[in-house]
Design an enzyme around this catalytic site. Sequence first.
Site, short mmCIF file in Angstrom:
data_model
loop_
_atom_site.label_atom_id
_atom_site.label_comp_id
_atom_site.label_asym_id
_atom_site.label_seq_id
_atom_site.Cartn_x
_atom_site.Cartn_y
_atom_site.Cartn_z
N HIS A 174 1.58 5.38 -1.68
CA HIS A 174 1.21 6.56 -2.45
C HIS A 174 2.49 7.17 -3.03
O HIS A 174 3.40 7.55 -2.27
CB HIS A 174 0.50 7.59 -1.57
CG HIS A 174 -0.80 7.11 -1.03
ND1 HIS A 174 -2.00 7.29 -1.69
CD2 HIS A 174 -1.10 6.43 0.11
CE1 HIS A 174 -2.98 6.77 -0.98
NE2 HIS A 174 -2.45 6.22 0.12
N HIS A 210 -10.32 0.76 1.43
CA HIS A 210 -10.19 1.75 2.50
C HIS A 210 -11.42 1.59 3.37
O HIS A 210 -12.53 2.00 3.00
CB HIS A 210 -10.11 3.17 1.93
CG HIS A 210 -9.93 4.22 2.98
ND1 HIS A 210 -8.76 4.92 3.15
CD2 HIS A 210 -10.78 4.68 3.95
CE1 HIS A 210 -8.89 5.76 4.17
NE2 HIS A 210 -10.11 5.63 4.66
N HIS A 214 -4.62 -0.85 5.80
CA HIS A 214 -4.26 -0.05 6.97
C HIS A 214 -5.24 -0.25 8.13
O HIS A 214 -5.87 0.69 8.62
CB HIS A 214 -4.10 1.43 6.64
CG HIS A 214 -5.15 2.02 5.72
ND1 HIS A 214 -6.50 1.85 5.90
CD2 HIS A 214 -5.02 2.81 4.63
CE1 HIS A 214 -7.16 2.49 4.95
NE2 HIS A 214 -6.28 3.08 4.17
N ASP A 258 1.29 2.56 3.61
CA ASP A 258 0.43 3.73 3.41
C ASP A 258 1.27 5.00 3.49
O ASP A 258 0.78 6.05 3.94
CB ASP A 258 -0.71 3.77 4.42
CG ASP A 258 -1.81 4.76 4.02
OD1 ASP A 258 -1.85 5.17 2.84
OD2 ASP A 258 -2.62 5.14 4.89
N LYS A 314 -9.02 -0.54 -6.28
CA LYS A 314 -9.11 0.12 -4.97
C LYS A 314 -10.50 0.71 -4.75
O LYS A 314 -11.00 1.48 -5.58
CB LYS A 314 -8.06 1.22 -4.86
CG LYS A 314 -8.08 2.00 -3.55
CD LYS A 314 -7.78 1.10 -2.35
CE LYS A 314 -7.84 1.88 -1.04
NZ LYS A 314 -6.57 2.54 -0.74
N HIS A 370 0.88 -1.19 0.00
CA HIS A 370 0.00 0.00 0.00
C HIS A 370 0.90 1.22 0.00
O HIS A 370 1.48 1.58 1.02
CB HIS A 370 -0.89 0.01 1.24
CG HIS A 370 -1.87 1.15 1.25
ND1 HIS A 370 -3.15 1.01 1.70
CD2 HIS A 370 -1.77 2.45 0.88
CE1 HIS A 370 -3.79 2.16 1.62
NE2 HIS A 370 -2.96 3.06 1.11
#
Length: 360
Positions: free
Chosen positions: A30, A151, A189, A262, A114, A28
């Site tokens: 970004h 999420h 997460h 994350d 996602k 995970h």
Amino acid sequence: MPLAPSSPLRYPGRMTDTLTIRRPDDWHLHLRDGAMLAAVLPETARHFARAIVMPNLVPPVVTGADARAYRDRILAALPAGTTFEPLMTLYLTEDTDPDDVAKAAQEGLVTAVKLYPAGATTNSASGVRDFARVRPVLEKMAEIGLTLCVHGEVTAPEVDIFDREAVFIDKVLDPIRRATPGLRVVLEHITTANGVNYVKAGGNDIAGTITPHHLIINRNAILVGGIHPHYYCLPVAKRETHRLALRNAATSGDANFFLGTDSAPHLTRLKEHASGCAGIFSASNTLSCLAEIFEQDAALDHLEAFTSLNGPAFYRLPPNRATVTLTRGDPVAYPENIDTADGPVTLFDPGFPLHWRVEV
């Protein structure tokens, strides 16, 4: 800094000063785009072989063509001589085409889709409001074995922010899984004991990722002694009892849990803004943080499973052949921030010395 205390230390005597494990993956991540991508990508590629790359750009990565173009930008930004594989995801919307998803998966272009509930986190305005409208996509994914990354928070204003994950599991995730047999899900997460227990009881089609920062901080880190914006993330850190449940799950060796950092970079000035951004950037020091945590919990023998083996097994990918070595010594000095063309990004500070260095 008002960090949560570590779990009770259980040092039976340090067993090793050197640890070699398969090269880890980040399930995970970004990376953003443009100048931010160029700055943060080397921090991940230095230690990690692969990463599930989040699609919440502006505009989001919705189609196979979007994913291909974003992957090309990531590969173009890699430093020369770096070996790193971005595993692309599609952003699920109520207009997502099941056939486009299937085609992208068949071509090996995407590894997951996602699900963002609309408004749940950064750049999630295009997410799902009516879950009935994405059922055809979910059914297609179950048919072809493509993973749904979730999420896990509801966004209803009447639900307390600290209860959003537990309510999502009961009201959204469990009904989706019951209605879509065979759908493979990663609850990302995880922040609560509720999430840990749900994954443990969920069978072979569900797994959970856990971040390094949720293993280290509880909500006091954000709120005690003033507002500490660099510990603010979504899902927000919860009570100490939840942090300890996460820590026990991560260090247990349980194959249902694996690393998803994350790592979510924002410019420091936007984190320290009156309406500060949610996200913690941790790519640079994740492995040092984890080694410290696993050593504290007398679980260094489970570090490789959490970082390097459980994730590939769930995603039906081979573990990496290459290895990394960590050595224990004097505290490692990480920079407080990394520079980007638009300004600095603050690195996660665990609040305690990091003695484990990744040899590169």
